[in-house]
Design an enzyme around this catalytic site. Structure first.
Site, PDB file in Angstrom:
ATOM      1  CG  ASP A   1      -1.903  -1.142   1.196  1.00 44.92           C
ATOM      2  OD1 ASP A   1      -2.357  -1.472   0.090  1.00 44.92           O
ATOM      3  OD2 ASP A   1      -2.193  -1.710   2.247  1.00 44.92           O
TER       4      ASP A   1
ATOM      5  NE  ARG B   1       2.716   2.460   8.102  1.00 47.10           N
ATOM      6  CZ  ARG B   1       1.419   2.575   8.409  1.00 47.10           C
ATOM      7  NH1 ARG B   1       0.981   3.649   9.042  1.00 47.10           N
ATOM      8  NH2 ARG B   1       0.570   1.627   8.070  1.00 47.10           N
TER       9      ARG B   1
ATOM     10  CD  GLN C   1      -2.499  -0.983  10.680  1.00 46.54           C
ATOM     11  OE1 GLN C   1      -2.290   0.172  11.048  1.00 46.54           O
ATOM     12  NE2 GLN C   1      -2.993  -1.261   9.496  1.00 46.54           N
TER      13      GLN C   1
ATOM     14  CG  ASP D   1      -8.944   8.616   8.851  1.00 40.07           C
ATOM     15  OD1 ASP D   1      -8.880   7.513   8.267  1.00 40.07           O
ATOM     16  OD2 ASP D   1      -8.215   9.583   8.564  1.00 40.07           O
TER      17      ASP D   1
ATOM     18  CD  GLU E   1      -5.893   7.911  11.203  1.00 43.41           C
ATOM     19  OE1 GLU E   1      -5.603   6.858  10.608  1.00 43.41           O
ATOM     20  OE2 GLU E   1      -5.576   9.048  10.791  1.00 43.41           O
TER      21      GLU E   1
ATOM     22  CB  SER F   1      -7.168   4.613   8.231  1.00 40.11           C
ATOM     23  OG  SER F   1      -7.460   4.958   6.901  1.00 40.11           O
TER      24      SER F   1
END
Length: 346
Positions: A57, A111, A126, A247, A260, A263
């Site tokens: 992604d 990331r 996650q 979100d 957040e 998503s």
């Protein structure tokens, strides 16, 4: 550039040992509830995928994937996943999972381009989930049903952790508030997108913002989305507004800001994929493996998303820094500042 929020008079409610026990309890309890609410089975997921297949992604479209050559594949490049949105849809097809049922998995990612701070880390963990749906369920009304069920699992988990640690007081709002990103813009026209998120979440406690990635009336997007997983361009028949995704945000009293947690959204069908590739100027992606599968009608319609594990634990245990929940790498000056401020990083 790292950024650190130092809440006044912060003192952790739990010591390191209690924190580790709490993390374990939260993760086990929440994923069982999520599985029951959405009828999901657990599957094993990859840490990396081959580059050039369109499976990884792109998130906001600017993050660089961590990559490495594979010796036994002629130095073909592998990429550490950013998330598993497209991989999960392929897996639904492979397992032949019909509408009303789905999968979830533990997703771990790196990331490298994150701006490190209280809620952002190099390490991402996650629950990624995906569920097959029918054509009739491609609507904002169905999206809201799924979000409400996820929030119910979150509230039950909060009750469990408050019973386990009486010093932790309940903070989640009773209900989640839904608002479209265009309606949010009209409500707070003079605020930036991030400021609008903080304002609406402080007002309601728990908010789901619909239509992340669609163009708003001011010519901007609330936030960017890659064009090939969430459907942010289909006009909902009831609301007349674009976007079948969004979100989920919760107000964090410790940091005094919204966070957040998820998503998610209804995924692109063939028409939405072609439209969003065209709008984003990325029509060459039609030749990639994942995109060909979708255009050939060999992938199911689906809804899915990710729910941050460390962020969820951080909220429940009322921690001020995600590094109090997970082990990662931090700038040395941040680690020292956190220690001086009573935020011991693992």
């Amino acid at each position: 550039m790292s950024y650190l929020i130092k809440p006044a008079n912060y003192t952790p409610l739990l010591d390191l040992k209690q924190t580790e026990v709490g993390i374990k309890q939260i993760k086990e309890f929440f994923q069982q509830n999520l599985s029951s609410e959405l009828r999901l089975r657990r599957v094993t997921a990859p840490l990396f995928v081959l580059k050039g297949m369109g499976i990884n992604d792109d998130l906001n479209g600017v993050e660089r994937a961590v990559s490495f050559p594979i010796k036994d594949l002629g130095d073909s490049q592998a990429e550490v996943v950013h998330s598993l949105a497209k991989w999960k849809r392929l897996t639904l097809a492979e397992y032949n999972i019909g509408p009303g049922y789905g999968i979830y998995t533990d997703m771990n990612a790196i990331r490298a381009d994150e701006e490190l701070g209280n809620i952002h880390s190099l390490y991402v963990d996650q629950w990624d989930w995906e569920r097959s749906i029918t054509p009739e369920q491609r609507s904002v009304a169905f999206l809201k049903q799924i979000v409400t069920r996820i929030y119910s699992a979150m509230r039950r988990t909060e009750y469990m952790i408050c019973e386990m640690y009486p010093q932790i007081k309940s903070f989640l709002a009773h209900d989640i508030h839904f608002i479209h990103s265009e309606e949010l813009l009209q409500k707070y026209p003079h605020l930036s997108a991030k400021e609008r998120e903080h304002a609406i979440t402080k007002e309601y406690g728990a908010v789901f913002i619909i239509g992340i990635g669609c163009q708003l009336s001011n010519g901007e997007k609330h936030d960017n989305r890659a064009p090939d997983y969430d459907d942010y361009s289909t006009i909902d028949s009831e609301t007349g507004l674009p976007g079948l995704n969004g979100d989920l945000l919760i107000w964090d009293e410790v940091l005094g800001r919204s966070i957040e947690l998820s998503s998610m959204g209804i995924r692109v069908d063939k028409e939405a994929l072609l439209r969003q590739l065209s709008l984003s100027g990325q029509e060459e992606r039609k030749e990639l493996y994942f995109h060909k599968r979708l255009l050939d009608d060999t992938l199911p319609l689906s809804i899915g998303g990710g729910i941050g594990q460390s962020r969820l634990c951080m909220l429940y245990l009322q921690k001020a820094h995600i590094g109090e929940i997970q082990a990662s790498i931090w700038p040395e000056d941040m680690r020292k500042e956190c220690a001086d401020w009573g935020m011991p990083l693992i």
